[in-house]
Write a protein that holds these residues in place. Structure first.
Motif, PDB file in Angstrom:
ATOM      1  N   PHE A  84       7.879  16.501  70.504  1.00  0.00           N
ATOM      2  CA  PHE A  84       8.592  15.265  70.232  1.00  0.00           C
ATOM      3  C   PHE A  84       7.699  14.212  69.590  1.00  0.00           C
ATOM      4  N   SER A  85       6.482  14.554  69.244  1.00  0.00           N
ATOM      5  CA  SER A  85       5.615  13.603  68.554  1.00  0.00           C
ATOM      6  C   SER A  85       5.519  13.950  67.074  1.00  0.00           C
ATOM      7  N   ASP A  86       6.337  14.887  66.619  1.00  0.00           N
ATOM      8  CA  ASP A  86       6.352  15.305  65.230  1.00  0.00           C
ATOM      9  C   ASP A  86       7.050  14.232  64.392  1.00  0.00           C
ATOM     10  N   PRO A  87       6.404  13.736  63.339  1.00  0.00           N
ATOM     11  CA  PRO A  87       7.043  12.699  62.519  1.00  0.00           C
ATOM     12  C   PRO A  87       8.343  13.180  61.879  1.00  0.00           C
ATOM     13  N   GLY A  88       8.455  14.470  61.602  1.00  0.00           N
ATOM     14  CA  GLY A  88       9.681  15.006  61.013  1.00  0.00           C
ATOM     15  C   GLY A  88      10.883  14.796  61.909  1.00  0.00           C
ATOM     16  N   PHE A  89      10.668  14.890  63.207  1.00  0.00           N
ATOM     17  CA  PHE A  89      11.756  14.673  64.160  1.00  0.00           C
ATOM     18  C   PHE A  89      12.274  13.244  64.043  1.00  0.00           C
ATOM     19  N   TYR A  90      11.362  12.280  64.022  1.00  0.00           N
ATOM     20  CA  TYR A  90      11.767  10.879  63.969  1.00  0.00           C
ATOM     21  C   TYR A  90      12.360  10.494  62.611  1.00  0.00           C
ATOM     22  N   ILE A  93      15.876  12.015  62.565  1.00  0.00           N
ATOM     23  CA  ILE A  93      16.815  11.255  63.406  1.00  0.00           C
ATOM     24  C   ILE A  93      17.215   9.958  62.710  1.00  0.00           C
ATOM     25  N   LEU A  94      16.259   9.281  62.093  1.00  0.00           N
ATOM     26  CA  LEU A  94      16.538   8.044  61.379  1.00  0.00           C
ATOM     27  C   LEU A  94      17.535   8.294  60.244  1.00  0.00           C
ATOM     28  N   LEU A  95      17.304   9.358  59.471  1.00  0.00           N
ATOM     29  CA  LEU A  95      18.227   9.686  58.380  1.00  0.00           C
ATOM     30  C   LEU A  95      19.617  10.040  58.898  1.00  0.00           C
ATOM     31  N   VAL A  96      19.681  10.768  60.001  1.00  0.00           N
ATOM     32  CA  VAL A  96      20.983  11.121  60.590  1.00  0.00           C
ATOM     33  C   VAL A  96      21.730   9.856  60.999  1.00  0.00           C
ATOM     34  N   PHE A  97      21.066   8.936  61.688  1.00  0.00           N
ATOM     35  CA  PHE A  97      21.735   7.718  62.131  1.00  0.00           C
ATOM     36  C   PHE A  97      22.149   6.829  60.955  1.00  0.00           C
ATOM     37  N   ILE A  98      21.309   6.729  59.954  1.00  0.00           N
ATOM     38  CA  ILE A  98      21.689   5.952  58.775  1.00  0.00           C
ATOM     39  C   ILE A  98      22.914   6.577  58.116  1.00  0.00           C
ATOM     40  N   GLY A  99      22.905   7.905  58.021  1.00  0.00           N
ATOM     41  CA  GLY A  99      24.051   8.598  57.432  1.00  0.00           C
ATOM     42  C   GLY A  99      25.320   8.440  58.243  1.00  0.00           C
ATOM     43  N   PHE A 101      26.092   5.956  60.435  1.00  0.00           N
ATOM     44  CA  PHE A 101      26.549   4.590  60.688  1.00  0.00           C
ATOM     45  C   PHE A 101      26.639   3.717  59.434  1.00  0.00           C
ATOM     46  N   THR A 102      26.540   4.328  58.281  1.00  0.00           N
ATOM     47  CA  THR A 102      26.801   3.582  57.052  1.00  0.00           C
ATOM     48  C   THR A 102      28.058   4.156  56.420  1.00  0.00           C
ATOM     49  N   GLU A 103      28.768   3.339  55.711  1.00  0.00           N
ATOM     50  CA  GLU A 103      30.008   3.793  55.096  1.00  0.00           C
ATOM     51  C   GLU A 103      29.822   3.864  53.591  1.00  0.00           C
ATOM     52  N   LEU A 104      29.068   4.872  53.182  1.00  0.00           N
ATOM     53  CA  LEU A 104      28.778   5.053  51.762  1.00  0.00           C
ATOM     54  C   LEU A 104      29.369   6.362  51.238  1.00  0.00           C
ATOM     55  N   GLY A 105      30.372   6.880  51.902  1.00  0.00           N
ATOM     56  CA  GLY A 105      31.075   8.077  51.463  1.00  0.00           C
ATOM     57  C   GLY A 105      30.208   9.321  51.488  1.00  0.00           C
ATOM     58  N   SER A 106      30.185  10.013  50.362  1.00  0.00           N
ATOM     59  CA  SER A 106      29.470  11.287  50.295  1.00  0.00           C
ATOM     60  C   SER A 106      27.953  11.080  50.403  1.00  0.00           C
ATOM     61  N   PHE A 107      27.462   9.880  50.052  1.00  0.00           N
ATOM     62  CA  PHE A 107      26.033   9.592  50.212  1.00  0.00           C
ATOM     63  C   PHE A 107      25.653   9.612  51.696  1.00  0.00           C
ATOM     64  N   SER A 108      26.528   9.084  52.569  1.00  0.00           N
ATOM     65  CA  SER A 108      26.273   9.102  54.017  1.00  0.00           C
ATOM     66  C   SER A 108      26.228  10.528  54.543  1.00  0.00           C
ATOM     67  N   VAL A 109      27.152  11.351  54.062  1.00  0.00           N
ATOM     68  CA  VAL A 109      27.174  12.761  54.476  1.00  0.00           C
ATOM     69  C   VAL A 109      25.877  13.440  54.025  1.00  0.00           C
ATOM     70  N   ILE A 113      23.029  15.229  56.432  1.00  0.00           N
ATOM     71  CA  ILE A 113      22.596  16.615  56.237  1.00  0.00           C
ATOM     72  C   ILE A 113      21.089  16.663  55.968  1.00  0.00           C
ATOM     73  N   LEU A 114      20.611  15.760  55.117  1.00  0.00           N
ATOM     74  CA  LEU A 114      19.175  15.688  54.845  1.00  0.00           C
ATOM     75  C   LEU A 114      18.387  15.418  56.130  1.00  0.00           C
ATOM     76  N   GLY A 115      18.932  14.570  57.006  1.00  0.00           N
ATOM     77  CA  GLY A 115      18.283  14.283  58.287  1.00  0.00           C
ATOM     78  C   GLY A 115      18.143  15.526  59.147  1.00  0.00           C
ATOM     79  N   PHE A 116      19.215  16.309  59.233  1.00  0.00           N
ATOM     80  CA  PHE A 116      19.151  17.537  60.028  1.00  0.00           C
ATOM     81  C   PHE A 116      18.147  18.527  59.425  1.00  0.00           C
ATOM     82  N   PHE A 117      18.172  18.653  58.098  1.00  0.00           N
ATOM     83  CA  PHE A 117      17.199  19.540  57.457  1.00  0.00           C
ATOM     84  C   PHE A 117      15.770  19.060  57.683  1.00  0.00           C
ATOM     85  N   THR A 118      15.572  17.761  57.683  1.00  0.00           N
ATOM     86  CA  THR A 118      14.229  17.213  57.896  1.00  0.00           C
ATOM     87  C   THR A 118      13.733  17.527  59.304  1.00  0.00           C
TER      88      THR A 118
END
Length: 140
Positions: A84-90, A93-99, A101-109, A113-118
Protein backbone atom coordinates in the motif's frame (compact mmCIF):
# COMPACT_ATOMS: atom_id res chain seq x y z
CA UNK A 1 20.25 -24.97 18.22
CA UNK A 2 20.01 -22.11 15.73
CA UNK A 3 19.84 -22.51 11.97
CA UNK A 4 23.55 -21.87 11.42
CA UNK A 5 24.63 -24.50 13.93
CA UNK A 6 22.17 -26.97 12.46
CA UNK A 7 23.39 -26.35 8.91
CA UNK A 8 27.00 -26.81 9.99
CA UNK A 9 26.13 -30.00 11.88
CA UNK A 10 24.25 -31.42 8.89
CA UNK A 11 27.13 -30.58 6.52
CA UNK A 12 29.70 -32.11 8.83
CA UNK A 13 27.48 -35.17 9.22
CA UNK A 14 27.86 -35.74 5.49
CA UNK A 15 31.65 -35.19 5.75
CA UNK A 16 31.48 -32.27 3.33
CA UNK A 17 33.50 -29.10 3.17
CA UNK A 18 31.84 -25.72 2.74
CA UNK A 19 33.26 -25.64 -0.78
CA UNK A 20 31.62 -28.95 -1.67
CA UNK A 21 28.26 -27.85 -0.28
CA UNK A 22 28.55 -24.53 -2.09
CA UNK A 23 29.11 -26.36 -5.38
CA UNK A 24 26.18 -28.67 -4.67
CA UNK A 25 23.92 -25.70 -3.87
CA UNK A 26 25.29 -23.55 -6.69
CA UNK A 27 26.23 -20.72 -4.28
CA UNK A 28 29.52 -19.28 -3.10
CA UNK A 29 31.58 -20.73 -0.26
CA UNK A 30 31.12 -17.37 1.50
CA UNK A 31 27.33 -17.78 1.38
CA UNK A 32 27.60 -21.14 3.16
CA UNK A 33 29.97 -19.56 5.69
CA UNK A 34 27.47 -16.75 6.38
CA UNK A 35 24.60 -19.21 6.81
CA UNK A 36 26.56 -21.36 9.24
CA UNK A 37 27.76 -18.38 11.29
CA UNK A 38 24.35 -16.66 11.39
CA UNK A 39 25.64 -13.67 9.44
CA UNK A 40 22.97 -14.24 6.80
CA UNK A 41 20.14 -16.60 6.01
CA UNK A 42 19.45 -18.68 2.92
CA UNK A 43 16.53 -17.51 0.80
CA UNK A 44 13.47 -19.73 0.50
CA UNK A 45 14.75 -21.48 -2.64
CA UNK A 46 18.00 -22.42 -0.93
CA UNK A 47 16.15 -23.50 2.22
CA UNK A 48 14.11 -25.88 0.08
CA UNK A 49 17.27 -27.18 -1.64
CA UNK A 50 18.95 -27.67 1.74
CA UNK A 51 15.97 -29.53 3.16
CA UNK A 52 15.89 -31.80 0.11
CA UNK A 53 19.66 -32.30 0.15
CA UNK A 54 19.71 -33.22 3.84
CA UNK A 55 16.42 -35.13 3.54
CA UNK A 56 14.68 -33.19 6.31
CA UNK A 57 11.57 -31.05 6.29
CA UNK A 58 11.66 -27.26 6.21
CA UNK A 59 9.94 -27.35 9.58
CA UNK A 60 12.79 -29.41 11.08
CA UNK A 61 15.30 -27.06 9.50
CA UNK A 62 13.97 -23.77 10.85
CA UNK A 63 11.76 -24.69 13.79
CA UNK A 64 14.46 -24.38 16.47
CA UNK A 65 15.71 -20.94 15.39
CA UNK A 66 13.37 -18.41 17.01
CA UNK A 67 15.37 -15.43 15.70
CA UNK A 68 15.02 -16.64 12.11
CA UNK A 69 11.27 -17.15 12.59
CA UNK A 70 10.94 -13.57 13.91
CA UNK A 71 12.86 -12.28 10.89
CA UNK A 72 10.47 -14.08 8.56
CA UNK A 73 7.41 -12.61 10.28
CA UNK A 74 8.92 -9.09 10.24
CA UNK A 75 9.68 -9.38 6.53
CA UNK A 76 6.09 -10.46 5.84
CA UNK A 77 4.72 -7.46 7.79
CA UNK A 78 7.02 -5.09 5.87
CA UNK A 79 5.91 -6.63 2.58
CA UNK A 80 2.23 -6.11 3.46
CA UNK A 81 2.95 -2.45 4.23
CA UNK A 82 4.85 -2.05 0.97
CA UNK A 83 1.80 -3.19 -1.01
CA UNK A 84 0.00 0.00 0.00
CA UNK A 85 2.99 2.33 -0.21
CA UNK A 86 3.22 1.93 -3.99
CA UNK A 87 2.75 5.30 -5.73
CA UNK A 88 0.85 3.56 -8.54
CA UNK A 89 -1.87 2.59 -6.08
CA UNK A 90 -2.38 6.19 -4.96
CA UNK A 91 -2.16 7.68 -8.47
CA UNK A 92 -4.65 5.08 -9.69
CA UNK A 93 -7.09 5.75 -6.85
CA UNK A 94 -6.86 9.49 -7.52
CA UNK A 95 -7.63 8.97 -11.21
CA UNK A 96 -10.55 6.67 -10.39
CA UNK A 97 -12.09 9.22 -8.01
CA UNK A 98 -11.59 12.10 -10.43
CA UNK A 99 -13.21 10.00 -13.14
CA UNK A 100 -16.13 8.99 -10.93
CA UNK A 101 -16.89 12.38 -9.44
CA UNK A 102 -16.51 14.64 -12.45
CA UNK A 103 -19.17 14.97 -15.09
CA UNK A 104 -17.10 15.09 -18.24
CA UNK A 105 -18.83 12.26 -20.11
CA UNK A 106 -16.57 9.80 -21.87
CA UNK A 107 -13.47 11.61 -20.52
CA UNK A 108 -14.57 10.65 -16.96
CA UNK A 109 -15.02 7.03 -18.02
CA UNK A 110 -11.55 7.11 -19.61
CA UNK A 111 -10.00 8.52 -16.42
CA UNK A 112 -11.67 5.83 -14.33
CA UNK A 113 -10.41 3.07 -16.61
CA UNK A 114 -6.94 4.64 -16.71
CA UNK A 115 -7.00 4.73 -12.89
CA UNK A 116 -7.74 1.02 -12.64
CA UNK A 117 -5.03 0.22 -15.17
CA UNK A 118 -2.58 2.39 -13.24
CA UNK A 119 -3.30 0.54 -10.00
CA UNK A 120 -2.71 -2.83 -11.62
CA UNK A 121 0.01 -2.05 -14.17
CA UNK A 122 1.94 0.87 -12.62
CA UNK A 123 5.28 -0.96 -12.55
CA UNK A 124 4.85 -1.98 -16.19
CA UNK A 125 3.92 1.59 -17.21
CA UNK A 126 6.93 2.93 -15.34
CA UNK A 127 9.29 0.42 -16.97
CA UNK A 128 7.83 1.16 -20.41
CA UNK A 129 8.22 4.90 -19.89
CA UNK A 130 11.81 4.56 -18.66
CA UNK A 131 12.69 2.30 -21.61
CA UNK A 132 11.18 4.80 -24.05
CA UNK A 133 13.07 7.62 -22.38
CA UNK A 134 16.33 5.66 -22.57
CA UNK A 135 15.76 4.90 -26.27
CA UNK A 136 14.94 8.55 -26.95
CA UNK A 137 18.09 9.70 -25.16
CA UNK A 138 20.22 7.26 -27.19
CA UNK A 139 18.85 8.66 -30.45
CA UNK A 140 19.55 12.26 -29.44
Amino acid sequence: MNLGEQLQSLREGKNMSREELAQEMNVSRQAVYKWENNKGYPDIENLIKLSEFYNITLDELIKRDQQFQKKISIDEKEKKFEEFSDPGFYIGILLVFIGLFTELGSFSVGLTILGFFTIVFYDDFKKLFLDLKKDFMKRS
